[in-house]
Design a protein around this motif. Structure first.
Motif, PDB file in Angstrom:
ATOM      1  N   ALA A  57       0.828  -1.203   0.000  1.00 31.17           N
ATOM      2  CA  ALA A  57       0.000   0.000   0.000  1.00 31.17           C
ATOM      3  C   ALA A  57       0.865   1.257   0.000  1.00 31.17           C
ATOM      4  O   ALA A  57       0.604   2.203  -0.759  1.00 31.17           O
ATOM      5  CB  ALA A  57      -0.928  -0.004   1.205  1.00 31.17           C
ATOM      6  N   VAL A  58       1.888   1.276   0.851  1.00 30.29           N
ATOM      7  CA  VAL A  58       2.764   2.449   0.919  1.00 30.29           C
ATOM      8  C   VAL A  58       3.497   2.656  -0.405  1.00 30.29           C
ATOM      9  O   VAL A  58       3.658   3.792  -0.874  1.00 30.29           O
ATOM     10  CB  VAL A  58       3.755   2.319   2.092  1.00 30.29           C
ATOM     11  N   LEU A  59       3.929   1.569  -1.028  1.00 34.97           N
ATOM     12  CA  LEU A  59       4.607   1.686  -2.325  1.00 34.97           C
ATOM     13  C   LEU A  59       3.671   2.276  -3.379  1.00 34.97           C
ATOM     14  O   LEU A  59       4.071   3.157  -4.155  1.00 34.97           O
ATOM     15  CB  LEU A  59       5.115   0.317  -2.778  1.00 34.97           C
ATOM     16  N   PHE A 109      12.344   0.340   7.649  1.00 36.50           N
ATOM     17  CA  PHE A 109      11.236   0.149   6.717  1.00 36.50           C
ATOM     18  C   PHE A 109      11.298   1.168   5.586  1.00 36.50           C
ATOM     19  O   PHE A 109      11.196   0.814   4.397  1.00 36.50           O
ATOM     20  CB  PHE A 109       9.905   0.261   7.462  1.00 36.50           C
ATOM     21  N   VAL A 110      11.476   2.434   5.937  1.00 37.16           N
ATOM     22  CA  VAL A 110      11.517   3.497   4.933  1.00 37.16           C
ATOM     23  C   VAL A 110      12.704   3.312   4.001  1.00 37.16           C
ATOM     24  O   VAL A 110      12.576   3.429   2.766  1.00 37.16           O
ATOM     25  CB  VAL A 110      11.557   4.874   5.620  1.00 37.16           C
ATOM     26  N   THR A 111      13.860   3.006   4.560  1.00 41.34           N
ATOM     27  CA  THR A 111      15.053   2.800   3.744  1.00 41.34           C
ATOM     28  C   THR A 111      14.845   1.647   2.771  1.00 41.34           C
ATOM     29  O   THR A 111      15.235   1.716   1.591  1.00 41.34           O
ATOM     30  CB  THR A 111      16.270   2.523   4.634  1.00 41.34           C
ATOM     31  N   GLY A 112      14.218   0.581   3.259  1.00 41.33           N
ATOM     32  CA  GLY A 112      13.990  -0.590   2.424  1.00 41.33           C
ATOM     33  C   GLY A 112      13.055  -0.348   1.257  1.00 41.33           C
ATOM     34  O   GLY A 112      13.105  -1.061   0.253  1.00 41.33           O
ATOM     35  N   LEU A 113      12.171   0.653   1.365  1.00 44.65           N
ATOM     36  CA  LEU A 113      11.250   0.954   0.272  1.00 44.65           C
ATOM     37  C   LEU A 113      11.965   1.524  -0.944  1.00 44.65           C
ATOM     38  O   LEU A 113      11.540   1.319  -2.081  1.00 44.65           O
ATOM     39  CB  LEU A 113      10.190   1.956   0.740  1.00 44.65           C
ATOM     40  N   GLY A 114      13.026   2.277  -0.706  1.00 48.34           N
ATOM     41  CA  GLY A 114      13.773   2.880  -1.803  1.00 48.34           C
ATOM     42  C   GLY A 114      13.008   3.969  -2.538  1.00 48.34           C
ATOM     43  O   GLY A 114      13.226   4.190  -3.732  1.00 48.34           O
ATOM     44  N   ASP A 131      12.193   7.983  -2.693  1.00 48.96           N
ATOM     45  CA  ASP A 131      12.748   9.234  -2.172  1.00 48.96           C
ATOM     46  C   ASP A 131      11.678  10.191  -1.647  1.00 48.96           C
ATOM     47  O   ASP A 131      12.014  11.215  -1.036  1.00 48.96           O
ATOM     48  CB  ASP A 131      13.632   9.929  -3.211  1.00 48.96           C
ATOM     49  N   ASN A 132      10.410   9.888  -1.865  1.00 46.97           N
ATOM     50  CA  ASN A 132       9.347  10.746  -1.323  1.00 46.97           C
ATOM     51  C   ASN A 132       8.628  10.093  -0.146  1.00 46.97           C
ATOM     52  O   ASN A 132       7.537  10.525   0.233  1.00 46.97           O
ATOM     53  CB  ASN A 132       8.346  11.129  -2.414  1.00 46.97           C
ATOM     54  N   VAL A 133       9.236   9.080   0.450  1.00 44.12           N
ATOM     55  CA  VAL A 133       8.740   8.484   1.694  1.00 44.12           C
ATOM     56  C   VAL A 133       9.781   8.736   2.775  1.00 44.12           C
ATOM     57  O   VAL A 133      10.945   8.335   2.624  1.00 44.12           O
ATOM     58  CB  VAL A 133       8.468   6.977   1.556  1.00 44.12           C
ATOM     59  N   LYS A 134       9.388   9.400   3.853  1.00 40.15           N
ATOM     60  CA  LYS A 134      10.322   9.803   4.893  1.00 40.15           C
ATOM     61  C   LYS A 134       9.842   9.375   6.275  1.00 40.15           C
ATOM     62  O   LYS A 134       8.713   8.928   6.453  1.00 40.15           O
ATOM     63  CB  LYS A 134      10.517  11.320   4.857  1.00 40.15           C
ATOM     64  N   VAL A 135      10.711   9.550   7.253  1.00 35.06           N
ATOM     65  CA  VAL A 135      10.432   9.154   8.637  1.00 35.06           C
ATOM     66  C   VAL A 135       9.811  10.309   9.404  1.00 35.06           C
ATOM     67  O   VAL A 135      10.258  11.454   9.317  1.00 35.06           O
ATOM     68  CB  VAL A 135      11.730   8.697   9.334  1.00 35.06           C
ATOM     69  N   HIS A 136       8.793   9.959  10.173  1.00 35.31           N
ATOM     70  CA  HIS A 136       8.089  10.903  11.054  1.00 35.31           C
ATOM     71  C   HIS A 136       8.310  10.431  12.492  1.00 35.31           C
ATOM     72  O   HIS A 136       7.945   9.314  12.853  1.00 35.31           O
ATOM     73  CB  HIS A 136       6.612  10.894  10.661  1.00 35.31           C
ATOM     74  N   LEU A 137       8.900  11.302  13.313  1.00 34.64           N
ATOM     75  CA  LEU A 137       9.232  10.992  14.710  1.00 34.64           C
ATOM     76  C   LEU A 137       8.172  11.576  15.630  1.00 34.64           C
ATOM     77  O   LEU A 137       7.818  12.754  15.519  1.00 34.64           O
ATOM     78  CB  LEU A 137      10.612  11.567  15.026  1.00 34.64           C
TER      79      LEU A 137
END
Length: 284
Positions: free
Chosen positions: A138-140, A175-180, A182-188
């Motif tokens: 879904a995220v992809l 998880f984010v890194t594994g998606l590859g 560049d418009n998916v980022k980490v939210h803390l």
């Protein structure tokens, strides 16, 4: 000028007083209050985004010199029963399609789109990998769609009692890194980190390259300074990570929405100053 940009979580319609959404009401009233306090941005927490006129929202916020930082989408789970890992393929498809509506509307106002609690719980399922793949696929798909709209997807760390995977900053970052994408980022989110991460500074350092959004809320989802979270440590870690992005308060509106927003803002500014001084003193 501050090291960070500060925003506040808002809703354009009425929500429960227990919801961690600080300012509520018309976009005009929200902008007036936020601007008076000193905030630069508004995060809109919403469900069913097509109910609002986003061109109007954009004009009002721009007139006040404010930005829309992000759309938070978790209300779709509680209010509309949408979920990215539902056993029902029709629900999964409806959730993805609804998030595409969020992306369309976010593109109008220049906002990011948060994907967090819509991933729900695995509940110890023996076939957990199947549900994790539902979420990843879904995220992809959403990332590819958001790319066409020049929009960014944010994956948030969530408490294990809300979603029992992707809880720590390391897990979300991997998880984010594994998606590859560049418009998916980490939210803390500090509220989740205080329960899921043992090393605050180390966890912030780990996610530095992918970090692009931050939520601040104190214990019991109170405004920063209303509980016992060490926000100065968070500030110093973010400064050392050279993070200059948004810090958004996501807090229950107590004692009043305005006081919550004001108290949190003033405390964050004080902690930023203290963190700057402490880090500067270590250089000598």
């Amino acid at each position: 000028m501050g090291f960070f940009r500060y925003g506040v979580a808002c809703s354009l319609n009425e929500v429960s007083v227990t919801a961690p959404i600080t300012l509520r009401g018309s976009i005009e009233q929200i902008c007036e209050d936020a601007k008076k306090i000193g905030y630069e941005g508004l995060e809109i927490q919403l469900a069913t985004p097509l109910q609002f006129d986003w061109e109007h929202v954009k004009k009002v916020t721009e007139d006040y010199g404010l930005a829309i930082t992000a759309f938070a989408t978790g209300r779709e789970l509680g209010e509309n029963g949408l979920c990215l890992i539902s056993d029902d393929a029709a629900v999964r498809r409806a959730t993805i399609d609804r998030l595409k509506e969020h992306i369309d509307c976010a593109a109008v106002v220049g906002a990011k789109v948060i994907v967090g609690s819509l991933r729900a719980k695995l509940l110890g399922r023996p076939d957990a990998e199947k549900y994790e793949k539902y979420h990843q696929d879904a995220v992809l798909e959403l990332a590819d769609y958001a790319k066409t709209k020049n929009t960014e997807i944010l994956i948030e760390n969530i408490l294990s009692y809300i979603s029992d995977y992707l809880n720590t900053m390391a897990q979300v970052t991997d998880f984010v890194t594994g998606l590859g994408k560049d418009n998916v980022k980490v939210h803390l989110d500090t509220y989740s980190m205080m329960m899921e991460d043992n090393d605050i500074s180390g966890s912030v350092a780990y996610c530095t390259k992918e970090l692009d959004y931050v939520h601040f809320s104190d214990t019991a989802r109170l405004y920063p300074g209303g509980g016992n979270v060490d926000f100065k440590t968070f500030m110093k870690a973010l400064m050392q990570a050279d993070y200059h992005g948004w810090i958004v308060t996501e807090c229950v509106p107590l004692p009043t929405p305005y006081d919550c927003a004001k108290n949190g803002y003033e405390y964050m500014m004080a902690m930023e100053t203290a963190a700057r001084i402490e880090l500067a003193s270590k250089r000598f």
